[in-house]
Design a protein around this motif. Structure first.
Motif, PDB file in Angstrom:
ATOM      1  N   LEU A  54      37.800  44.437  34.763  1.00  0.00           N
ATOM      2  CA  LEU A  54      36.672  43.383  34.147  1.00  0.00           C
ATOM      3  C   LEU A  54      35.458  43.979  34.173  1.00  0.00           C
ATOM      4  O   LEU A  54      33.925  44.125  34.029  1.00  0.00           O
ATOM      5  N   ALA A  57      34.238  47.390  33.589  1.00  0.00           N
ATOM      6  CA  ALA A  57      33.824  47.537  31.844  1.00  0.00           C
ATOM      7  C   ALA A  57      32.392  47.240  31.933  1.00  0.00           C
ATOM      8  O   ALA A  57      31.456  47.888  31.304  1.00  0.00           O
ATOM      9  N   LYS A  58      32.174  45.978  32.703  1.00  0.00           N
ATOM     10  CA  LYS A  58      30.936  46.179  32.723  1.00  0.00           C
ATOM     11  C   LYS A  58      30.326  46.607  33.839  1.00  0.00           C
ATOM     12  O   LYS A  58      28.905  47.067  32.768  1.00  0.00           O
ATOM     13  N   ALA A  62      29.251  47.485  29.337  1.00  0.00           N
ATOM     14  CA  ALA A  62      30.386  46.747  28.179  1.00  0.00           C
ATOM     15  C   ALA A  62      29.751  45.315  27.960  1.00  0.00           C
ATOM     16  O   ALA A  62      28.933  44.587  28.914  1.00  0.00           O
ATOM     17  N   THR A  65      34.235  42.569  27.426  1.00  0.00           N
ATOM     18  CA  THR A  65      35.617  43.131  27.556  1.00  0.00           C
ATOM     19  C   THR A  65      36.853  42.010  27.494  1.00  0.00           C
ATOM     20  O   THR A  65      36.497  40.871  28.044  1.00  0.00           O
ATOM     21  N   VAL A  97      42.331  47.470  27.137  1.00  0.00           N
ATOM     22  CA  VAL A  97      41.518  46.858  27.493  1.00  0.00           C
ATOM     23  C   VAL A  97      40.817  47.145  26.220  1.00  0.00           C
ATOM     24  O   VAL A  97      40.289  48.616  26.140  1.00  0.00           O
ATOM     25  N   ARG A  98      39.786  46.161  25.634  1.00  0.00           N
ATOM     26  CA  ARG A  98      38.887  46.176  24.895  1.00  0.00           C
ATOM     27  C   ARG A  98      37.783  46.554  24.991  1.00  0.00           C
ATOM     28  O   ARG A  98      37.615  44.874  25.290  1.00  0.00           O
ATOM     29  N   VAL A  99      36.858  46.425  24.766  1.00  0.00           N
ATOM     30  CA  VAL A  99      35.175  47.013  24.641  1.00  0.00           C
ATOM     31  C   VAL A  99      34.294  46.478  24.168  1.00  0.00           C
ATOM     32  O   VAL A  99      34.784  47.609  22.954  1.00  0.00           O
ATOM     33  N   ALA A 122      39.372  51.042  31.841  1.00  0.00           N
ATOM     34  CA  ALA A 122      38.153  49.945  31.496  1.00  0.00           C
ATOM     35  C   ALA A 122      36.730  51.171  30.718  1.00  0.00           C
ATOM     36  O   ALA A 122      36.167  50.801  30.203  1.00  0.00           O
ATOM     37  N   VAL A 126      35.009  51.693  27.371  1.00  0.00           N
ATOM     38  CA  VAL A 126      33.198  51.850  26.983  1.00  0.00           C
ATOM     39  C   VAL A 126      32.684  53.498  26.773  1.00  0.00           C
ATOM     40  O   VAL A 126      31.985  53.382  25.102  1.00  0.00           O
ATOM     41  N   SER A 203      39.438  38.020  30.336  1.00  0.00           N
ATOM     42  CA  SER A 203      37.938  38.006  29.523  1.00  0.00           C
ATOM     43  C   SER A 203      36.856  37.827  30.066  1.00  0.00           C
ATOM     44  O   SER A 203      36.751  36.948  30.171  1.00  0.00           O
ATOM     45  N   THR A 204      35.166  38.363  29.697  1.00  0.00           N
ATOM     46  CA  THR A 204      34.466  37.733  29.710  1.00  0.00           C
ATOM     47  C   THR A 204      34.054  36.686  29.638  1.00  0.00           C
ATOM     48  O   THR A 204      33.704  35.905  30.345  1.00  0.00           O
TER      49      THR A 204
END
Length: 550
Positions: A54, A57-58, A62, A65, A97-99, A122, A126, A203-204
């Motif tokens: 997470l 990705a951020k 992203a 995420t 990992v999905r973003v 991650a 992205v 998740s975020t």
């Protein structure tokens, strides 16, 4: 059970060779069955791993995420007559990992489940999202979703099937085969499938969800041959795959539900008597060898839940998947006649007796989970109400398309290495609220056919024109069962069929049918789904004779 004791009962498992080509089953590394007894990872460890993804990705750009860490366990025991054909134990472990970045989805997966491995996956997700955004026409719109913090859900099983010694499973299957051979079967095979999905979602949105999901499916096939003529007939098990543990194979008298008087059909609800079913199946296949061939024509059909589940699946479940309705599945699985424009016209999908719901809640069903693979809490919702189409099946990035503000919680991925997408939940026909037995339903039929078990079928790409067979068929004459029939299939279209529905039995007859391997998507993924119903009557349906040459 101690590992030492388990070892003494699993010698057969060392002969496992390869996973049979059954979609969605056994995908992973063939392993010693003792591996399947290892405890799941500590949720605190999985949270640290998820946070690594997470945060990475951020940092890479992203705006949303989610992370899925999954351990997927499968076991299959395969027998034929007096032999064990194969025993397969497999394990698959990794993370996906999905973003969303630049308003576009990106996905990456890894089997290096370390903080560094998660962060790398991650970052790759992205990069993929940003590359995809170059050709993205509209930004992804996610329905809002609250975070649930740290929560867990476990299938309410009584006995973990993986803890049962393989010897016990083999003995059950070989005993069933012996019963069939003793009663005159020419050939018999039996199989036991078991699945355990240990899934962690973060998740975020602020969710950290740990789930433990179990499924089981005992099944068999029995064949009898008339050596003089070369004619043969077969019947498959009337079991349903279930979201239960090994307790499903401990039969209870209260779970047996008889078909109409004179039919020699017994259905099963929350437990299954494999030995009883295989003896009955053997008697039925011998009777099928001399059964009268059906005369084509219009008949009132009385359909057992184990049969009707497939018809519900194909003519309601699939055409009401919103991605199919929108054309997203056209290249692989087809489209749907039940378009948004068709729904807006308000034409009846079925008679007023047709009330069909979607859910991922019913205990013991294959679809039952606490949360879907987008972290949405599961629920029940109406699809068809008093014959009218009122809703579809949809997930977070589809809700806005139909003017809704929340997902239905029916997003699923078959493994950690596959991206999650909209999948069919349980889709079920509500039973009658008025007391009605199977015999009561049959009494009103002047000329009809009772059908149990699902057989071969065909349906077009819009899920409209169709043909369905079954396992066993009985003639109904003047309100009574009048002997076995053969070579039966009915042809109809979805709207004609559901508008011919004249009513169902009450909740005392309600049971599940189900499927372990419903395929969809490109690359194709498999999911498991149940369909509940009671025995139901349909009037004036066209029946053909499958043995007649055209």
């Amino acid at each position: 059970m101690k590992r030492r004791d388990f070892v003494g009962l699993t010698g057969l498992a060392t002969g496992a060779l390869f996973v049979p080509s059954i979609p969605g089953f056994g995908e992973g590394l063939a392993v010693d069955p003792l591996r399947l007894l290892d405890a799941a990872d500590d949720p605190a460890l999985k949270k640290r791993l998820a946070d690594a993804a997470l945060n990475a990705a951020k940092a890479a750009g992203a705006t949303y995420t989610d992370v899925r860490i999954g351990r997927y366990l499968n076991q299959g025991v395969f027998t034929r007559e007096k032999q064990v054909q194969n025993i397969v134990s497999s394990e698959s472990y990794g993370a996906g990992v999905r973003v969303i970045a630049n308003g576009t989805w990106g996905f990456a997966a890894t089997n290096i489940v370390t903080e560094a491995g998660m962060a790398k996956a991650a970052q790759l997700a992205v990069q993929i999202a940003k590359a995809n955004s170059v050709v993205q026409k509209e930004k992804v719109q996610l329905a809002p979703q609250q975070g649930f913090g740290e929560v867990s859900w476990k299938a309410p099983i009584q006995q973990n099937a993986f803890m049962v010694p393989i010897k016990d499973k083999v003995d059950l299957l070989l005993n069933a085969n012996a019963k069939a051979l003793e009663n005159g079967a020419s050939f018999v095979n039996s199989v036991l499938f078991q699945v355990n999905e240990q899934k962690y979602f973060a998740s975020t949105d602020g969710s950290y969800i740990d789930q433990d999901i179990h499924r089981i499916w005992p099944t068999f096939g029995v064949t009898a041959i008339d050596r003089a003529s070369g004619k043969f007939r077969s019947r498959q098990a009337l079991s349903a795959p279930m979201g239960l543990g090994y307790e499903y194979l401990t039969p209870k008298a209260a779970d047996k539900i008889a078909g109409p008087a004179g039919s020699d059909v017994v259905g099963y609800r929350n437990s299954y008597d494999m030995l009883e079913d295989i003896v009955r199946a053997t008697k039925q296949v011998k009777e099928k060898l001399t059964a009268k061939s059906v005369v084509p024509g219009k008949y009132d059909l009385v359909l057992d839940p184990h049969h009707l589940g497939l018809t519900i699946h194909e003519s309601v479940g699939h055409p009401l998947e919103l991605d199919r309705v929108l054309g997203y599945e056209a290249n692989y699985a087809g489209t749907s006649f039940a378009t948004l424009d068709w729904k807006a016209k308000g034409a009846p999908y079925g008679s007023r007796q047709v009330n069909i719901v979607a859910d991922k809640l019913q205990p013991g069903s294959l679809g039952a989970v606490g949360y879907d693979d987008e972290g949405v809490k599961t629920k029940e919702w109406d699809l068809i109400k008093e014959g009218k189409l009122v809703d579809y099946q949809k997930i977070r990035d589809q809700a806005h398309i139909v003017g809704q503000k929340e997902s239905d919680g029916c997003c699923y991925s078959q493994s950690w290495q596959d991206v999650q997408f909209q999948r069919m939940p349980n889709v079920s026909l509500r039973p009658s609220a008025t007391k009605m037995s199977v015999d009561d339903l049959v009494k009103g039929v002047e000329k009809g056919i009772y059908i149990a078990g699902n057989g071969s079928f065909s349906i077009d790409q819009q899920r409209y024109n169709s043909q369905f067979g079954g396992q066993v068929f009985y003639a109904i004459e003047k309100g009574k069962i009048a002997g076995m029939l053969e070579d039966v299939a009915y042809q109809t279209n979805t709207l004609e069929f559901w508008n011919s529905c004249a009513g169902s039995c009450d909740a005392s007859d309600y049971r599940f049918a189900g499927f372990f391997n419903d395929g969809k998507g490109q690359p194709s993924q498999s999911s498991a789904v149940s369909h509940g119903s009671a025995t139901t009557r349909f009037n004036g349906v066209n029946v053909i004779n499958t043995a007649r040459k055209i």
